[in-house]
Design an enzyme around this catalytic site. Sequence first.
Site, PDB file in Angstrom:
ATOM      1  N   LEU A  14       0.843  -1.201   0.000  1.00  0.00           N
ATOM      2  CA  LEU A  14       0.000   0.000   0.000  1.00  0.00           C
ATOM      3  C   LEU A  14       0.882   1.256   0.000  1.00  0.00           C
ATOM      4  CD1 LEU A  14      -3.101   0.587   0.013  1.00  0.00           C
ATOM      5  CD2 LEU A  14      -2.813   1.204   2.412  1.00  0.00           C
ATOM      6  N   LYS A 224       7.627   1.546 -22.661  1.00  0.00           N
ATOM      7  CA  LYS A 224       7.850   2.183 -21.355  1.00  0.00           C
ATOM      8  C   LYS A 224       9.180   1.717 -20.753  1.00  0.00           C
ATOM      9  CE  LYS A 224       5.391   3.579 -17.292  1.00  0.00           C
ATOM     10  NZ  LYS A 224       5.061   2.993 -16.020  1.00  0.00           N
TER      11      LYS A 224
HETATM   12  N1  LIG Z   1       5.028   5.933  -8.053  1.00  0.00           N
HETATM   13  C1  LIG Z   1       4.798   6.049  -9.362  1.00  0.00           C
HETATM   14  O1  LIG Z   1       4.424   7.130  -9.863  1.00  0.00           O
HETATM   15  C2  LIG Z   1       4.927   4.856 -10.273  1.00  0.00           C
HETATM   16  C3  LIG Z   1       4.475   4.972 -11.594  1.00  0.00           C
HETATM   17  C4  LIG Z   1       4.524   3.870 -12.431  1.00  0.00           C
HETATM   18  C5  LIG Z   1       5.029   2.685 -11.959  1.00  0.00           C
HETATM   19  N2  LIG Z   1       5.500   2.592 -10.697  1.00  0.00           N
HETATM   20  C6  LIG Z   1       6.024   1.297 -10.253  1.00  0.00           C
HETATM   21  O2  LIG Z   1       5.092   0.700  -9.355  1.00  0.00           O
HETATM   22  C7  LIG Z   1       5.783  -0.138  -8.410  1.00  0.00           C
HETATM   23  C8  LIG Z   1       5.424   0.325  -7.005  1.00  0.00           C
HETATM   24  O3  LIG Z   1       5.954   1.634  -6.860  1.00  0.00           O
HETATM   25  P1  LIG Z   1       5.454   2.648  -5.732  1.00  0.00           P
HETATM   26  O4  LIG Z   1       5.913   3.988  -6.176  1.00  0.00           O
HETATM   27  O5  LIG Z   1       4.032   2.424  -5.412  1.00  0.00           O
HETATM   28  O6  LIG Z   1       6.369   2.151  -4.509  1.00  0.00           O
HETATM   29  P2  LIG Z   1       6.195   2.475  -2.963  1.00  0.00           P
HETATM   30  O7  LIG Z   1       5.454   3.756  -2.774  1.00  0.00           O
HETATM   31  O8  LIG Z   1       7.527   2.298  -2.351  1.00  0.00           O
HETATM   32  O9  LIG Z   1       5.232   1.312  -2.473  1.00  0.00           O
HETATM   33  C9  LIG Z   1       5.655   0.009  -2.228  1.00  0.00           C
HETATM   34  C10 LIG Z   1       4.891  -0.482  -1.047  1.00  0.00           C
HETATM   35  O10 LIG Z   1       5.172  -1.868  -0.874  1.00  0.00           O
HETATM   36  C11 LIG Z   1       5.243  -2.110   0.527  1.00  0.00           C
HETATM   37  N3  LIG Z   1       5.980  -3.329   0.815  1.00  0.00           N
HETATM   38  C12 LIG Z   1       7.304  -3.570   0.615  1.00  0.00           C
HETATM   39  N4  LIG Z   1       7.622  -4.791   1.063  1.00  0.00           N
HETATM   40  C13 LIG Z   1       6.491  -5.327   1.563  1.00  0.00           C
HETATM   41  C14 LIG Z   1       6.185  -6.549   2.206  1.00  0.00           C
HETATM   42  N5  LIG Z   1       7.138  -7.479   2.433  1.00  0.00           N
HETATM   43  N6  LIG Z   1       4.911  -6.782   2.591  1.00  0.00           N
HETATM   44  C15 LIG Z   1       3.965  -5.852   2.396  1.00  0.00           C
HETATM   45  N7  LIG Z   1       4.176  -4.649   1.808  1.00  0.00           N
HETATM   46  C16 LIG Z   1       5.438  -4.400   1.407  1.00  0.00           C
HETATM   47  C17 LIG Z   1       5.943  -0.888   1.069  1.00  0.00           C
HETATM   48  O11 LIG Z   1       5.687  -0.810   2.452  1.00  0.00           O
HETATM   49  P3  LIG Z   1       6.828  -0.433   3.513  1.00  0.00           P
HETATM   50  O12 LIG Z   1       6.642   1.029   3.715  1.00  0.00           O
HETATM   51  O13 LIG Z   1       6.467  -1.249   4.704  1.00  0.00           O
HETATM   52  O14 LIG Z   1       8.149  -0.780   2.922  1.00  0.00           O
HETATM   53  C18 LIG Z   1       5.267   0.214   0.270  1.00  0.00           C
HETATM   54  O15 LIG Z   1       4.099   0.666   0.902  1.00  0.00           O
HETATM   55  C19 LIG Z   1       7.276   0.014  -8.748  1.00  0.00           C
HETATM   56  O16 LIG Z   1       7.675  -1.031  -9.594  1.00  0.00           O
HETATM   57  C20 LIG Z   1       7.348   1.354  -9.493  1.00  0.00           C
HETATM   58  O17 LIG Z   1       8.445   1.452 -10.376  1.00  0.00           O
HETATM   59  C21 LIG Z   1       5.440   3.654  -9.818  1.00  0.00           C
END
Ligand SMILES: NC(=O)c1ccc[n+]([C@@H]2O[C@H](COP(=O)([O-])OP(=O)(O)OC[C@H]3O[C@@H](n4cnc5c(N)ncnc54)[C@H](OP(=O)(O)O)[C@@H]3O)[C@@H](O)[C@H]2O)c1
Length: 379
Positions: A14, A224
């Site tokens: 999340l 992408k």
């Molecule tokens: N952000 C963007 O604009 C964007 C756009 C396109 C694509 N993406 C891609 O989407 C993916 C996710 O990116 P994001 O930006 O959403 O990352 P993020 O904000 O870092 O979210 C990842 C989440 O996963 C959780 N997590 C990690 N390990 C876990 C575990 N063992 N059990 C449960 N939850 C866990 C993290 O929680 P903790 O806080 O506990 O670590 C964090 O809340 C990536 O591949 C990114 O490249 C992102």
Amino acid sequence: MTASHRTTIHILGLGAMGTVLAIDLLRFTNALVVPLFRSQERLAQFQRTSGNKVSIRKLYLEGSPLLSYPVERSECPETFSKKPISNLVVTTKTYQTKEALTPYLPYINENTNLILIQNGLGVLELLKEEIFTDAKNRPRLFQGVISHGVYQDKAGIFNHAGWAGMKVARLPWTDEQMIQKRSVVADDAANNSLVELLTEPTFAKEFGIEHSTYQEMLSGQLFKFLVNACMNPITAILDCVNGEMIDSCGPVFTSIIDECLQILRVAYKPLFEYQEKFNGNKEYPDMDINAVLTTSNMVSEVTRIGCDINSKNSSSMRQDTLFLRDIEIEYINGYVVRLASNLNLDPNSCKVNKTIKELADLRLALNRSRSINGDWRKE
Ligand SMILES: NC(=O)c1ccc[n+]([C@@H]2O[C@H](COP(=O)([O-])OP(=O)(O)OC[C@H]3O[C@@H](n4cnc5c(N)ncnc54)[C@H](OP(=O)(O)O)[C@@H]3O)[C@@H](O)[C@H]2O)c1
């Protein structure tokens, strides 16, 4: 979907992507959205600090309203109900996937729909080779190629900065299933609970869902991927904002893209042969990829999208190196290096991407060492 039926959808991760999806599922569908946290501590933090609510600021809407929606149930490995999971969204960073999935593996089976909503490539191979090794007990896999832009600000609020939709397709477990008939899409839209939920008209319109065959999604995913393979490591290595390199990035982008495409053409051969084999066949959609996925077109597209349209952006990998967080390089340039090795290609065939990966790793290591030992340039 009838009003009495509620689809349950678990969200593993999340963060930015998990939240943007959860909010619109809560706003526009009657699904039971269940976030899965990594630990009891993180679950308690969500319950205490966020009051069991997911929130996001819609920066692209007038007045940037902060939307908050309560979540009925949230869990972590210790509290998990131990019932089979029907629909699972994975929105962790790519390198967190295996560790995050591990506690829930006993509850994922051939009736589970699992969708990866992540950047990069290589998680499919990880799932095949290291996680779901028993071919008889594999979930139905989907991929979401998401272009929405979301970031978390200093106050911890998620900001939905750019609205750009998400392409969804069923992922093949084997290379022989890489080319799908239109009927696969129609069948999933009619009979698969996850696809039914994601393509519910109001939600699909608001979130920008495009449901297609794998090959259509894959061509967008490779596009992408090439943008990410240039913009992410180069901005991180140089420590620059996207637009700063617009006049001088051509040669390095050409080297990266040309090498990536040579390797991707071998790994995804059916896609690159698709146009001549399937265009004109009514059972398959027509596609025009051969003019798009060329080095010269992609260098100008990456420069236009990465350095011009998003000139003021700081890439996620640069942000990660600045804040000393792990980077997703193994699933971007590192993926091309692994492909070359798995395909038994000449080790020199991936030397550009190998060096780019090593330099991005070095940038992060250097920033970490400077945070401990100080910046020697200032002494
Ligand atoms: N952000 C963007 O604009 C964007 C756009 C396109 C694509 N993406 C891609 O989407 C993916 C996710 O990116 P994001 O930006 O959403 O990352 P993020 O904000 O870092 O979210 C990842 C989440 O996963 C959780 N997590 C990690 N390990 C876990 C575990 N063992 N059990 C449960 N939850 C866990 C993290 O929680 P903790 O806080 O506990 O670590 C964090 O809340 C990536 O591949 C990114 O490249 C992102």
